[in-house]
Design a protein around this motif. Structure first.
Motif, PDB file in Angstrom:
ATOM      1  N   LYS A 152      61.908 -58.525  53.388  1.00  0.00           N
ATOM      2  CA  LYS A 152      60.817 -57.574  53.149  1.00  0.00           C
ATOM      3  C   LYS A 152      59.547 -58.291  52.707  1.00  0.00           C
ATOM      4  O   LYS A 152      58.435 -57.933  53.102  1.00  0.00           O
ATOM      5  N   ARG A 153      59.736 -59.315  51.874  1.00  0.00           N
ATOM      6  CA  ARG A 153      58.567 -60.050  51.378  1.00  0.00           C
ATOM      7  C   ARG A 153      57.884 -60.804  52.505  1.00  0.00           C
ATOM      8  O   ARG A 153      56.650 -60.882  52.552  1.00  0.00           O
ATOM      9  N   LEU A 154      58.679 -61.353  53.429  1.00  0.00           N
ATOM     10  CA  LEU A 154      58.095 -62.048  54.579  1.00  0.00           C
ATOM     11  C   LEU A 154      57.357 -61.069  55.482  1.00  0.00           C
ATOM     12  O   LEU A 154      56.304 -61.393  56.041  1.00  0.00           O
ATOM     13  N   LEU A 155      57.904 -59.842  55.593  1.00  0.00           N
ATOM     14  CA  LEU A 155      57.245 -58.818  56.407  1.00  0.00           C
ATOM     15  C   LEU A 155      55.871 -58.457  55.852  1.00  0.00           C
ATOM     16  O   LEU A 155      54.974 -58.079  56.607  1.00  0.00           O
ATOM     17  N   ARG A 156      55.702 -58.590  54.532  1.00  0.00           N
ATOM     18  CA  ARG A 156      54.399 -58.281  53.936  1.00  0.00           C
ATOM     19  C   ARG A 156      53.318 -59.230  54.435  1.00  0.00           C
ATOM     20  O   ARG A 156      52.141 -58.868  54.514  1.00  0.00           O
ATOM     21  N   TYR A 157      53.713 -60.466  54.759  1.00  0.00           N
ATOM     22  CA  TYR A 157      52.749 -61.415  55.337  1.00  0.00           C
ATOM     23  C   TYR A 157      52.394 -61.026  56.771  1.00  0.00           C
ATOM     24  O   TYR A 157      51.345 -61.411  57.280  1.00  0.00           O
ATOM     25  N   LEU A 158      53.302 -60.305  57.432  1.00  0.00           N
ATOM     26  CA  LEU A 158      53.046 -59.868  58.802  1.00  0.00           C
ATOM     27  C   LEU A 158      52.298 -58.536  58.857  1.00  0.00           C
ATOM     28  O   LEU A 158      51.746 -58.176  59.900  1.00  0.00           O
ATOM     29  N   LYS A 159      52.298 -57.801  57.740  1.00  0.00           N
ATOM     30  CA  LYS A 159      51.701 -56.457  57.729  1.00  0.00           C
ATOM     31  C   LYS A 159      50.241 -56.429  58.188  1.00  0.00           C
ATOM     32  O   LYS A 159      49.858 -55.550  58.973  1.00  0.00           O
ATOM     33  N   PRO A 160      49.384 -57.380  57.748  1.00  0.00           N
ATOM     34  CA  PRO A 160      47.991 -57.339  58.216  1.00  0.00           C
ATOM     35  C   PRO A 160      47.849 -57.527  59.729  1.00  0.00           C
ATOM     36  O   PRO A 160      46.778 -57.271  60.290  1.00  0.00           O
ATOM     37  N   ARG A 161      48.910 -57.975  60.386  1.00  0.00           N
ATOM     38  CA  ARG A 161      48.862 -58.232  61.832  1.00  0.00           C
ATOM     39  C   ARG A 161      49.750 -57.261  62.601  1.00  0.00           C
ATOM     40  O   ARG A 161      50.224 -57.583  63.690  1.00  0.00           O
ATOM     41  N   ARG A 162      49.974 -56.079  62.024  1.00  0.00           N
ATOM     42  CA  ARG A 162      50.916 -55.136  62.644  1.00  0.00           C
ATOM     43  C   ARG A 162      50.437 -54.651  64.007  1.00  0.00           C
ATOM     44  O   ARG A 162      51.253 -54.399  64.892  1.00  0.00           O
ATOM     45  N   ASN A 163      49.112 -54.509  64.185  1.00  0.00           N
ATOM     46  CA  ASN A 163      48.615 -54.059  65.487  1.00  0.00           C
ATOM     47  C   ASN A 163      48.930 -55.064  66.588  1.00  0.00           C
ATOM     48  O   ASN A 163      49.328 -54.696  67.702  1.00  0.00           O
ATOM     49  N   ARG A 164      48.759 -56.357  66.267  1.00  0.00           N
ATOM     50  CA  ARG A 164      49.095 -57.389  67.244  1.00  0.00           C
ATOM     51  C   ARG A 164      50.597 -57.458  67.493  1.00  0.00           C
ATOM     52  O   ARG A 164      51.044 -57.719  68.607  1.00  0.00           O
ATOM     53  N   LEU A 165      51.391 -57.195  66.442  1.00  0.00           N
ATOM     54  CA  LEU A 165      52.844 -57.189  66.610  1.00  0.00           C
ATOM     55  C   LEU A 165      53.297 -56.031  67.505  1.00  0.00           C
ATOM     56  O   LEU A 165      54.228 -56.179  68.299  1.00  0.00           O
ATOM     57  N   ILE A 166      52.622 -54.879  67.362  1.00  0.00           N
ATOM     58  CA  ILE A 166      52.932 -53.750  68.246  1.00  0.00           C
ATOM     59  C   ILE A 166      52.614 -54.113  69.689  1.00  0.00           C
ATOM     60  O   ILE A 166      53.378 -53.806  70.618  1.00  0.00           O
ATOM     61  N   ALA A 167      51.479 -54.801  69.886  1.00  0.00           N
ATOM     62  CA  ALA A 167      51.108 -55.244  71.239  1.00  0.00           C
ATOM     63  C   ALA A 167      52.142 -56.219  71.787  1.00  0.00           C
ATOM     64  O   ALA A 167      52.509 -56.162  72.968  1.00  0.00           O
ATOM     65  N   VAL A 168      52.638 -57.118  70.924  1.00  0.00           N
ATOM     66  CA  VAL A 168      53.690 -58.059  71.332  1.00  0.00           C
ATOM     67  C   VAL A 168      54.943 -57.307  71.741  1.00  0.00           C
ATOM     68  O   VAL A 168      55.584 -57.639  72.756  1.00  0.00           O
ATOM     69  N   PHE A 169      55.295 -56.296  70.973  1.00  0.00           N
ATOM     70  CA  PHE A 169      56.509 -55.513  71.255  1.00  0.00           C
ATOM     71  C   PHE A 169      56.423 -54.843  72.632  1.00  0.00           C
ATOM     72  O   PHE A 169      57.353 -54.929  73.441  1.00  0.00           O
ATOM     73  N   PHE A 170      55.303 -54.195  72.901  1.00  0.00           N
ATOM     74  CA  PHE A 170      55.152 -53.507  74.203  1.00  0.00           C
ATOM     75  C   PHE A 170      55.050 -54.515  75.350  1.00  0.00           C
ATOM     76  O   PHE A 170      55.579 -54.273  76.441  1.00  0.00           O
ATOM     77  N   ALA A 171      54.367 -55.635  75.121  1.00  0.00           N
ATOM     78  CA  ALA A 171      54.272 -56.661  76.160  1.00  0.00           C
ATOM     79  C   ALA A 171      55.657 -57.218  76.475  1.00  0.00           C
ATOM     80  O   ALA A 171      55.990 -57.477  77.644  1.00  0.00           O
ATOM     81  N   ALA A 172      56.487 -57.409  75.430  1.00  0.00           N
ATOM     82  CA  ALA A 172      57.850 -57.903  75.644  1.00  0.00           C
ATOM     83  C   ALA A 172      58.679 -56.900  76.448  1.00  0.00           C
ATOM     84  O   ALA A 172      59.432 -57.286  77.348  1.00  0.00           O
ATOM     85  N   ILE A 173      58.530 -55.627  76.114  1.00  0.00           N
ATOM     86  CA  ILE A 173      59.282 -54.588  76.836  1.00  0.00           C
ATOM     87  C   ILE A 173      58.881 -54.570  78.310  1.00  0.00           C
ATOM     88  O   ILE A 173      59.730 -54.571  79.219  1.00  0.00           O
ATOM     89  N   LEU A 174      57.566 -54.550  78.563  1.00  0.00           N
ATOM     90  CA  LEU A 174      57.090 -54.475  79.951  1.00  0.00           C
ATOM     91  C   LEU A 174      57.489 -55.723  80.734  1.00  0.00           C
ATOM     92  O   LEU A 174      57.921 -55.631  81.895  1.00  0.00           O
ATOM     93  N   SER A 175      57.340 -56.894  80.112  1.00  0.00           N
ATOM     94  CA  SER A 175      57.713 -58.139  80.790  1.00  0.00           C
ATOM     95  C   SER A 175      59.185 -58.142  81.164  1.00  0.00           C
ATOM     96  O   SER A 175      59.560 -58.522  82.285  1.00  0.00           O
ATOM     97  N   THR A 176      60.012 -57.698  80.240  1.00  0.00           N
ATOM     98  CA  THR A 176      61.461 -57.709  80.479  1.00  0.00           C
ATOM     99  C   THR A 176      61.866 -56.651  81.494  1.00  0.00           C
ATOM    100  O   THR A 176      62.692 -56.912  82.379  1.00  0.00           O
ATOM    101  N   VAL A 177      61.292 -55.462  81.357  1.00  0.00           N
ATOM    102  CA  VAL A 177      61.634 -54.370  82.289  1.00  0.00           C
ATOM    103  C   VAL A 177      61.278 -54.755  83.717  1.00  0.00           C
ATOM    104  O   VAL A 177      62.063 -54.529  84.653  1.00  0.00           O
ATOM    105  N   PHE A 178      60.102 -55.321  83.898  1.00  0.00           N
ATOM    106  CA  PHE A 178      59.694 -55.729  85.251  1.00  0.00           C
ATOM    107  C   PHE A 178      60.662 -56.760  85.836  1.00  0.00           C
ATOM    108  O   PHE A 178      60.978 -56.727  87.021  1.00  0.00           O
TER     109      PHE A 178
END
Length: 622
Positions: free
Chosen positions: A40-66
């Motif tokens: 959880k504490r490590l996730l707090r360092y990622l929290k300010p970059r959550r929008n980019r992480l969401i973009a990574v998540f969707f890009a990973a899904i689309l890349s894999t699905v294709f």
């Protein structure tokens, strides 16, 4: 600053090619004590970059699905080709290969793979920035923390341990975020997608593919356990070998001097043989895993082909779907193995993060309550009823010392008497348990640490020089020092002559350990640095211990000139060097048991007299 020597932790042993298990499989690493809290504490360092992480998540899904859809489209193209060719051979009216339809499928397939690659690139690009920004923040926090830690933190831990936390552990976190996190997302998506695609093609064939999975685990598990034991033995032997080699090479002059070469070679051969045996066993046992997995996988493919062939003859499935299903079944185990591997990596990463967070949670130096700034001290120092101890037990009890400006104070006593501790308290490296220390009548706790320490110049027994030119090392004593000031300081320390005899003179670059000049020359440079700093109070901790007798005479003269008009504290073991001191403090077990001039202390015929006379006795009682 304490000059006590402490063991340094060695460099971590990195596992190179040929030293790990096959197939990218990772052995269980270090586990964190509290996974959930640190995660959880490590996730707090990622929290300010959550929008980019969401973009990574969707890009990973689309890349894999294709990429997942690819085998199905390939199967459709094969079906189209087979049915057209088969119908033509059977003489079916109007039967022909529809190259137009096949071309459209192949174009769509090409487009899907292009889009998959683009989204994969986008995912990696965004994730690399997220990872680097996160470890950048971590390094910043650790660096700020190190500046706030008290000296007792560094005295109680090997330097290598702190360095490892700041470098290796943070690098581990960065590598996991950049590589393993995206692999984990794509592996999960790929696993779900492959299962869905296999079920849409044939539930019966999917069941056959599923049966091979527990069979693989059942066969591989006992081999994997034995392999882990052998790899652990290999790493232990590798650590012993590295330690032996480092000892032999760093202590090579001692090895030569005592004729230890044959024993060193014998010991090397013994450890090397152990490493060879452990490595051979580990590689052999782990090498069995892939052939067994391949055999079980091939057995599964045979069953799929046989059952699939039967289903094709019954028109329950197309031949292209069989081809697609075989491709899916080959890909099926890959995300499972990757996910298991990443689970181990994440365990090790959270363990690394835990070590970093432990450092960040260390108690800091007592916060400053500075109300006064000290521009340039006159040099009056007073210890009033000072109590101090590193733990609960007091080392110094009710110490009282008064030093007037310009006095030279020598501190003598046996090893462990508290001489260096007294200096550490004066510099406020440690906080007092009781009493107070005053500089020019001001309590040192009312001064900022930086203001206090600017009043002191230090020349320690252990020299400290950094990688850079000799000129830069001397100039470290004063911001904005001119070349003339540097040359004058070096001349006063009797270092100018030897510096100018070097090939590059003052521009000679010292290596990391400054091993390209002698120990005595190192000391001369640190003395020149102190002379350049021109502080009102000097601290000399056996400053001439590493130089020859002739150089010592020159340095003593330079020091005498330097100490004129300044308050000086001199820690000395050779009592002959402090005969002219204005005040000699004799310490034993943390207390000042005698004080006075050299003559006065000799007349007392006490502890100091015994200490002084023992240095000239032929036999010293132990």
């Amino acid at each position: 600053m304490s000059t006590e020597k402490r063991p340094q932790s060695g460099r971590p042993i990195r596992q190179g090619p040929g030293h790990g298990p096959p197939g990218g499989m990772m052995l269980p690493g270090e586990k964190p004590k509290n996974f959930k809290a640190n995660f959880k504490r490590l996730l707090r360092y990622l929290k300010p970059r959550r929008n980019r992480l969401i973009a990574v998540f969707f890009a990973a899904i689309l890349s894999t699905v294709f990429s997942i859809v690819g085998p199905k489209l390939t199967g459709d193209a094969i079906t189209e080709l087979f049915e057209g060719a088969y119908g033509k051979l059977q003489g079916v009216p109007g039967a022909a290969i529809d190259f137009g339809a096949i071309g459209q499928i192949l174009l769509l397939l090409t487009a899907l793979y292009i889009f998959s690659s683009l989204f994969s690139y986008l995912m990696q690009y965004i994730m690399s920035t997220v990872a680097q920004d996160t470890v950048y923040d971590l390094r910043q926090d650790v660096n700020k923390k190190l500046e706030k830690l008290p000296l007792n933190y560094f005295d109680s831990r090997p330097n290598g341990e702190t360095l490892s936390r700041m470098t290796n552990d943070i690098d581990t976190i960065g590598s996991t975020l950049q590589q393993s996190l995206t692999q984990f997302i794509t592996s999960i998506v790929m696993l779900v997608g492959i299962i869905v695609m296999m079920l849409t093609i044939s539930p019966w064939l999917t069941l056959i593919a599923f049966v091979s999975l527990p069979l693989s685990i059942f066969v591989i598990q006992p081999i994997l356990k034995r392999s882990q034991t052998q790899f652990a033995n290999q790493q232990r032997s590798l650590g012993e070998l590295n330690g032996h080699i480092e000892e032999m090479y760093t202590g090579h002059p001692v090895v030569k001097a005592f004729g230890y070469e044959k024993k060193a070679v014998t010991q090397f051969e013994k450890v090397n043989d152990e490493l060879y045996d452990a490595g051979r066993r580990a590689q052999f046992i782990s090498g069995i895993i892939m052939p067994l997995m391949t055999f079980i996988g091939n057995f599964s493919y045979v069953l799929i082909s046989v059952v699939g062939g039967i289903l094709v003859t019954q028109r329950a499935i197309s031949i292209g779907d069989i081809q697609a299903f075989i491709m899916y079944s080959k890909q099926f185990t890959q995300p499972i193995m990757q996910t298991a591997n990443i689970a181990n990596i994440i365990q090790s990463t959270i363990a690394a993060a835990e070590r970093v967070f432990e450092l960040l949670d260390e108690p800091e130096e007592k916060k400053e309550t500075a109300t006064v700034s000290l521009e340039r001290a006159n040099g009056a120092v007073a210890f009033e009823n000072v109590d101090f101890g590193y733990g609960d037990d007091l080392l110094i009890h009710n110490m009282n010392i008064t030093v007037t400006p310009g006095q030279t104070v020598a501190i003598v006593g046996p090893t462990g008497a508290g001489k260096t501790t007294l200096i550490n308290l004066l510099m406020r490296f440690y906080e007092l348990k009781g009493g107070k220390i005053e500089i020019d009548g001001l309590d040192t706790r009312e001064l900022s640490r930086s203001s206090l320490r600017k009043s002191f110049g230090m020349v320690l027994q252990d020299t400290w020089l950094f990688n850079g030119t000799i000129k830069d090392n001397i100039a470290y004593g004063k911001t904005g020092a001119t070349d003339e000031e540097i040359f004058a300081a070096a001349d006063a320390a009797h270092a100018d002559h030897f510096i100018r005899t070097l090939p590059e003179g003052y521009n000679t670059v010292l290596n990391e350990e400054a091993s390209n000049i002698s120990q005595g020359q190192k000391q001369l440079l640190t003395i020149a640095r102190a002379i350049l700093a021109d502080p009102p109070i000097m601290i000399l901790d056996e400053a001439t211990s590493s130089v020859d007798t002739r150089t010592e005479v020159f340095i003593q003269r330079a020091m005498n000139r330097l100490m004129e008009g300044r308050t000086s504290f001199v820690i000395a073991h050779r009592l002959s060097t402090i005969k002219d001191a204005d005040l000699i403090l004799v310490m034993d077990k943390g207390n000042v048991i005698e004080q006075g001039t050299h003559t006065q202390l000799l007349e007392k015929n006490g502890f100091y007299a015994d200490l002084y006379n023992s240095q000239f006795s032929e036999k010293v009682a132990i």
